[in-house]
Structures are given as structure tokens and as C-alpha cells.
Design a protein around this motif. Structure first.
Motif, PDB file in Angstrom:
ATOM      1  N   GLY A  28      73.233  12.493  -3.530  1.00 15.94           N
ATOM      2  CA  GLY A  28      72.654  13.707  -2.759  1.00 15.94           C
ATOM      3  C   GLY A  28      72.202  14.919  -3.559  1.00 15.94           C
ATOM      4  O   GLY A  28      72.267  16.237  -2.930  1.00 15.94           O
ATOM      5  N   VAL A  29      71.849  14.648  -4.527  1.00 17.22           N
ATOM      6  CA  VAL A  29      71.115  15.805  -5.331  1.00 17.22           C
ATOM      7  C   VAL A  29      69.649  15.535  -5.735  1.00 17.22           C
ATOM      8  O   VAL A  29      69.400  14.065  -6.214  1.00 17.22           O
ATOM      9  CB  VAL A  29      71.682  15.923  -6.893  1.00 17.22           C
ATOM     10  CG1 VAL A  29      71.017  17.051  -7.627  1.00 17.22           C
ATOM     11  CG2 VAL A  29      73.285  16.217  -6.559  1.00 17.22           C
ATOM     12  N   ASP A  30      68.837  16.286  -5.427  1.00 16.23           N
ATOM     13  CA  ASP A  30      67.258  15.970  -5.304  1.00 16.23           C
ATOM     14  C   ASP A  30      66.744  16.069  -6.954  1.00 16.23           C
ATOM     15  O   ASP A  30      66.311  17.250  -7.151  1.00 16.23           O
ATOM     16  CB  ASP A  30      66.515  16.888  -4.549  1.00 16.23           C
ATOM     17  CG  ASP A  30      64.918  16.565  -4.231  1.00 16.23           C
ATOM     18  OD1 ASP A  30      64.827  15.388  -4.488  1.00 16.23           O
ATOM     19  OD2 ASP A  30      64.260  17.377  -3.776  1.00 16.23           O
ATOM     20  N   ILE A  31      66.760  15.202  -7.486  1.00 15.95           N
ATOM     21  CA  ILE A  31      66.134  15.133  -8.899  1.00 15.95           C
ATOM     22  C   ILE A  31      64.935  14.355  -9.013  1.00 15.95           C
ATOM     23  O   ILE A  31      64.998  13.087  -8.637  1.00 15.95           O
ATOM     24  CB  ILE A  31      67.142  14.610 -10.011  1.00 15.95           C
ATOM     25  CG1 ILE A  31      68.235  15.307  -9.884  1.00 15.95           C
ATOM     26  CG2 ILE A  31      66.459  14.658 -11.368  1.00 15.95           C
ATOM     27  CD1 ILE A  31      68.217  16.843 -10.278  1.00 15.95           C
ATOM     28  N   PRO A  32      63.695  15.027  -9.087  1.00 17.50           N
ATOM     29  CA  PRO A  32      62.377  14.293  -9.004  1.00 17.50           C
ATOM     30  C   PRO A  32      62.458  13.270  -9.986  1.00 17.50           C
ATOM     31  O   PRO A  32      63.053  13.106 -11.060  1.00 17.50           O
ATOM     32  CB  PRO A  32      61.294  15.260  -9.335  1.00 17.50           C
ATOM     33  CG  PRO A  32      62.268  16.357 -10.242  1.00 17.50           C
ATOM     34  CD  PRO A  32      63.376  16.346  -9.499  1.00 17.50           C
ATOM     35  N   PRO A  33      61.668  11.878  -9.705  1.00 17.81           N
ATOM     36  CA  PRO A  33      61.653  10.699 -10.806  1.00 17.81           C
ATOM     37  C   PRO A  33      60.922  11.188 -12.062  1.00 17.81           C
ATOM     38  O   PRO A  33      59.976  12.021 -11.771  1.00 17.81           O
ATOM     39  CB  PRO A  33      60.666   9.876  -9.964  1.00 17.81           C
ATOM     40  CG  PRO A  33      59.891  10.646  -8.866  1.00 17.81           C
ATOM     41  CD  PRO A  33      60.798  11.623  -8.491  1.00 17.81           C
ATOM     42  N   PRO A  34      61.177  10.872 -13.140  1.00 12.78           N
ATOM     43  CA  PRO A  34      60.662  11.221 -14.421  1.00 12.78           C
ATOM     44  C   PRO A  34      59.242  10.528 -14.644  1.00 12.78           C
ATOM     45  O   PRO A  34      58.876   9.481 -14.201  1.00 12.78           O
ATOM     46  CB  PRO A  34      61.629  10.509 -15.530  1.00 12.78           C
ATOM     47  CG  PRO A  34      62.229   9.192 -14.598  1.00 12.78           C
ATOM     48  CD  PRO A  34      62.258   9.624 -13.289  1.00 12.78           C
ATOM     49  N   THR A  35      58.417  11.283 -15.254  1.00 12.76           N
ATOM     50  CA  THR A  35      57.078  10.861 -15.481  1.00 12.76           C
ATOM     51  C   THR A  35      57.314  10.219 -16.979  1.00 12.76           C
ATOM     52  O   THR A  35      56.481   9.367 -17.492  1.00 12.76           O
ATOM     53  CB  THR A  35      56.131  11.911 -15.763  1.00 12.76           C
ATOM     54  OG1 THR A  35      56.623  13.128 -16.491  1.00 12.76           O
ATOM     55  CG2 THR A  35      55.903  12.663 -14.335  1.00 12.76           C
ATOM     56  N   SER A  36      58.261  10.432 -17.793  1.00 12.59           N
ATOM     57  CA  SER A  36      58.628   9.631 -19.009  1.00 12.59           C
ATOM     58  C   SER A  36      60.103  10.173 -19.351  1.00 12.59           C
ATOM     59  O   SER A  36      60.578  11.042 -18.817  1.00 12.59           O
ATOM     60  CB  SER A  36      57.521  10.373 -20.156  1.00 12.59           C
ATOM     61  OG  SER A  36      57.951  11.679 -20.308  1.00 12.59           O
ATOM     62  N   ILE A  60      64.581  13.834 -20.121  1.00 11.23           N
ATOM     63  CA  ILE A  60      63.777  13.519 -19.124  1.00 11.23           C
ATOM     64  C   ILE A  60      62.512  14.427 -18.647  1.00 11.23           C
ATOM     65  O   ILE A  60      62.591  15.573 -18.510  1.00 11.23           O
ATOM     66  CB  ILE A  60      64.498  13.301 -17.672  1.00 11.23           C
ATOM     67  CG1 ILE A  60      65.606  12.542 -18.023  1.00 11.23           C
ATOM     68  CG2 ILE A  60      63.768  12.954 -16.593  1.00 11.23           C
ATOM     69  CD1 ILE A  60      65.576  10.908 -18.254  1.00 11.23           C
ATOM     70  N   GLU A  61      61.313  13.628 -18.538  1.00 10.49           N
ATOM     71  CA  GLU A  61      60.231  14.593 -18.014  1.00 10.49           C
ATOM     72  C   GLU A  61      59.736  14.372 -16.723  1.00 10.49           C
ATOM     73  O   GLU A  61      59.856  13.230 -16.201  1.00 10.49           O
ATOM     74  CB  GLU A  61      58.959  14.121 -18.942  1.00 10.49           C
ATOM     75  CG  GLU A  61      59.085  14.325 -20.669  1.00 10.49           C
ATOM     76  CD  GLU A  61      58.809  15.682 -21.029  1.00 10.49           C
ATOM     77  OE1 GLU A  61      58.616  16.496 -20.184  1.00 10.49           O
ATOM     78  OE2 GLU A  61      59.177  15.964 -22.054  1.00 10.49           O
ATOM     79  N   THR A  62      59.609  15.354 -15.989  1.00 10.33           N
ATOM     80  CA  THR A  62      59.168  15.298 -14.494  1.00 10.33           C
ATOM     81  C   THR A  62      57.848  15.958 -14.265  1.00 10.33           C
ATOM     82  O   THR A  62      57.316  16.826 -15.180  1.00 10.33           O
ATOM     83  CB  THR A  62      60.104  16.137 -13.800  1.00 10.33           C
ATOM     84  OG1 THR A  62      60.418  17.422 -13.891  1.00 10.33           O
ATOM     85  CG2 THR A  62      61.521  15.299 -13.919  1.00 10.33           C
ATOM     86  N   GLU A  63      56.950  15.622 -13.162  1.00 10.80           N
ATOM     87  CA  GLU A  63      55.764  16.055 -12.787  1.00 10.80           C
ATOM     88  C   GLU A  63      55.696  17.441 -12.799  1.00 10.80           C
ATOM     89  O   GLU A  63      54.873  18.291 -13.114  1.00 10.80           O
ATOM     90  CB  GLU A  63      55.057  15.149 -11.983  1.00 10.80           C
ATOM     91  CG  GLU A  63      53.789  15.387 -11.606  1.00 10.80           C
ATOM     92  CD  GLU A  63      53.287  14.549 -10.556  1.00 10.80           C
ATOM     93  OE1 GLU A  63      51.961  14.587 -10.464  1.00 10.80           O
ATOM     94  OE2 GLU A  63      53.745  13.680 -10.183  1.00 10.80           O
ATOM     95  N   HIS A  64      56.644  18.043 -11.904  1.00 12.11           N
ATOM     96  CA  HIS A  64      56.635  19.251 -11.237  1.00 12.11           C
ATOM     97  C   HIS A  64      57.621  20.327 -11.802  1.00 12.11           C
ATOM     98  O   HIS A  64      57.306  21.432 -11.978  1.00 12.11           O
ATOM     99  CB  HIS A  64      56.470  19.248  -9.831  1.00 12.11           C
ATOM    100  CG  HIS A  64      55.257  18.478  -9.191  1.00 12.11           C
ATOM    101  ND1 HIS A  64      53.989  18.887  -9.535  1.00 12.11           N
ATOM    102  CD2 HIS A  64      55.223  17.341  -8.418  1.00 12.11           C
ATOM    103  CE1 HIS A  64      53.194  18.099  -8.881  1.00 12.11           C
ATOM    104  NE2 HIS A  64      54.040  17.151  -8.374  1.00 12.11           N
TER     105      HIS A  64
END
Length: 290
Positions: A28-36, A60-64
Motif C-alpha cells: 500500500g505504499v506508492d514507490i516508483p519502479p527503479p531505473t537502476s 535505488i534510482e527512480t526516473e522521477h
């Protein structure tokens, strides 16, 4: 192969860093998918003689939303010392990397999961200076995946779900689904999942169920676990063959000798015994040089 469920519960995130975004969605936590994702040193020891190590640590790297540090702890039972360790981990990592920090605790029983999910507050009654809220994944919130198509959509999540449900009465159906989902899966993908699942089940009865499922069709399981099962199969076959040869040659066996043969798990040694049995006239001839 390390057989510790503790190892599998956090190492799966090293193998599949993107798994965290799916787990966080389940929680239930909105964590964006990693880019790397980059594995970081897990040693949090300071110069003073106090050693502290987190189980798995990832950047963890994310896009936004930018990068963050993900600390993962596999927790097999309640441990009061963690109320001091976990806030230290988070504070230390935030200070060291200058990034947001998330703590994920993975458990295999509901009581431990409920304990781990309790906020840890540091301060006085009138004002809490620091409050730590771990994310917790366990049998209480991980999905029970018994649909093959669903498992195939996300094999890493299906594997973690199977590990966290190791004590579920329906774990046989869960494992059967995961095994079926691996059919025709490329070896490079199937192998670590087979191994991680075996690790995660530890010494539980479900571990033997998993081994049996893996043994059904070894053509697409080439991992160390499948090789081990294959060796066990060879040993069992040679032990049975040795007993039949000795019986056919009229060589009587006492119970101790029979147990020595059936209890041997060394395929090469059993092969030596079998070769000797072809010409043996007494049971002692079979074990010459032992």
C-alpha cells in the motif's frame, strides 16, 4: 548452497532489485519502479568496536523521484535489540549517503511481522524526536499465488510470496504453482528462483515438497539444487540395485549392513560396492578396504 531462509528473504532483492516496487505496491505504499539499483556495502560498523550490519542494502534510482537507500532485514523471530539497531541503521545511512532511507523487514510468521511493524519512537513522552515506521512484508500481506499465469507475470514476487508463506497450510499449492510457472523458463531465470525458494523454505516440511516438485522434471532445472537431487536419485537407485544383487547371490545381510547401504548418499561409493557385489561371495567382500 546456503539453506537459511534468512538469507533468501533479503538476497532475493539483490537478485531482483525491481521487486521492491511491486512489494511496496502490495503493502500500500506508492514507490516508483527503479531505473537502476546498486548494491552498497552492508557493513555499518563505526570506528568504535561496535559492529552493525544490515542484511541487504541497495541504492535505488527512480526516473522521477530521485534515488533512495533501501535497507532490507530478514527477521525470523522477535528481537528486542532491533528497536535500537533499526533506528541506528536509518540514521547512519541517511547521514552517510544524504538520501531518503526506507527499511523493509521480511518475515515468515505473522507474530513476528506484527511485532516488526510497530513504530519505534525515540524521545520523551511529551515529544517524540524520531519515529521509525518499517515497511513489513510477511504472510499477513503477501499474496497467496496459486494461479500459474499470475506467477509467470512476476516470478520474483511469486518467489518471495512462496517464501513468506512457508508455513501456510496451502504451501503445497503455492509451490506447485511456482514450479509450473517455471516450465519452459530460460535456465538463467529459473536457476536462481529454484535456489532462493529452497533457501527460503529452510528445514520446513515444505522444503521437501519443493525438492519433489523440482525432481519431477529436471530437464529445465540445471541449478545446483537439481544436481543435488539428481545425485540423491542415483544413490537411491544404486542402493536398491546393490541389495538386489546381494540377494540374488544368496548373501545374507543383517539389519546394520542393510542400513549402511540404504543410508549411504555417496553415488561413487555405492558404485564401488555394486561392482564388488558382482563377484562377492560374502558381504565382507563388498566392503573391502572400508
Amino acid at each position: 548452497m546456503v539453506s537459511s531462509p534468512h538469507e533468501a528473504m533479503h538476497r532475493i532483492f539483490q537478485e531482483y532489485p525491481g521487486l521492491f516496487s511491486r512489494v511496496s505496491e502490495v503493502l500500500g505504499v506508492d514507490i516508483p519502479p527503479p531505473t537502476s539499483a546498486t548494491a552498497l556495502p552492508t557493513d555499518l560498523t563505526e570506528a568504535r568496536p561496535v559492529e552493525r550490519r544490515v542484511d541487504t542494502l541497495l541504492r535505488i534510482e527512480t526516473e522521477h523521484d530521485g534515488p533512495f537507500v533501501l535497507a532490507i532485514e530478514a527477521q525470523g523471530k522477535k528481537d528486542p535489540r532491533k528497536t535500537a539497531s533499526w533506528p541506528y541503521y536509518v540514521s547512519y545511512l541517511h547521514n552517510r549517503y544524504g538520501l531518503p532511507v526506507l527499511l523493509l523487514v521480511v518475515c515468515q510468521d505473522q507474530a513476528t511481522a506484527e511485532w516488526a511493524a510497530r513504530p519505534i519512537s525515540i524521545g520523551v513522552r511529551q515529544w517524540q524526536t524520531l519515529t521509525l515506521n518499517p515497511l513489513v512484508a510477511g504472510p499477513h500481506n503477501m499474496p497467496v499465488i496459486t494461479d500459474v499465469a499470475e506467477a509467470r507475470k512476476d516470478l520474483a514476487l511469486a518467489t518471495l510470496a512462496a517464501i513468506t508463506h512457508a508455513d501456510n497450510p496451502d504451501v503445497g499449492a503455492i509451490l506447485k504453482t511456482l514450479s509450473a510457472a517455471l516450465r519452459d523458463t530460460p535456465e538463467a531465470i529459473a536457476d536462481p528462483i529454484v535456489e532462493l525458494t529452497a533457501q527460503g523454505l529452510g528445514n520446513r516440511p515444505a522444503a521437501q515438497q519443493w525438492r519433489n516438485l523440482v525432481a519431477v522434471d529436471l530437464s529445465f532445472y540445471k541449478s545446483p539444487l537439481s544436481e543435488e537431487i539428481r545425485d540423491e536419485g542415483r544413490a537411491e537407485g544404486r542402493a536398491e540395485g546393490l541389495l538386489l544383487v546381494l540377494e540374488a547371490r544368496g548373501i545374507a545381510l543383517d539389519e546394520e549392513t542393510r542400513e549402511k547401504i540404504t543410508g549411504c548418499d555417496d553415488p561413487q561409493l555405492l558404485r564401488q560396492w555394486l561392482n564388488r557385489a558382482a563377484t562377492a561371495t560374502t558381504v565382507e567382500d563388498v566392503f573391502t578396504g572400508e
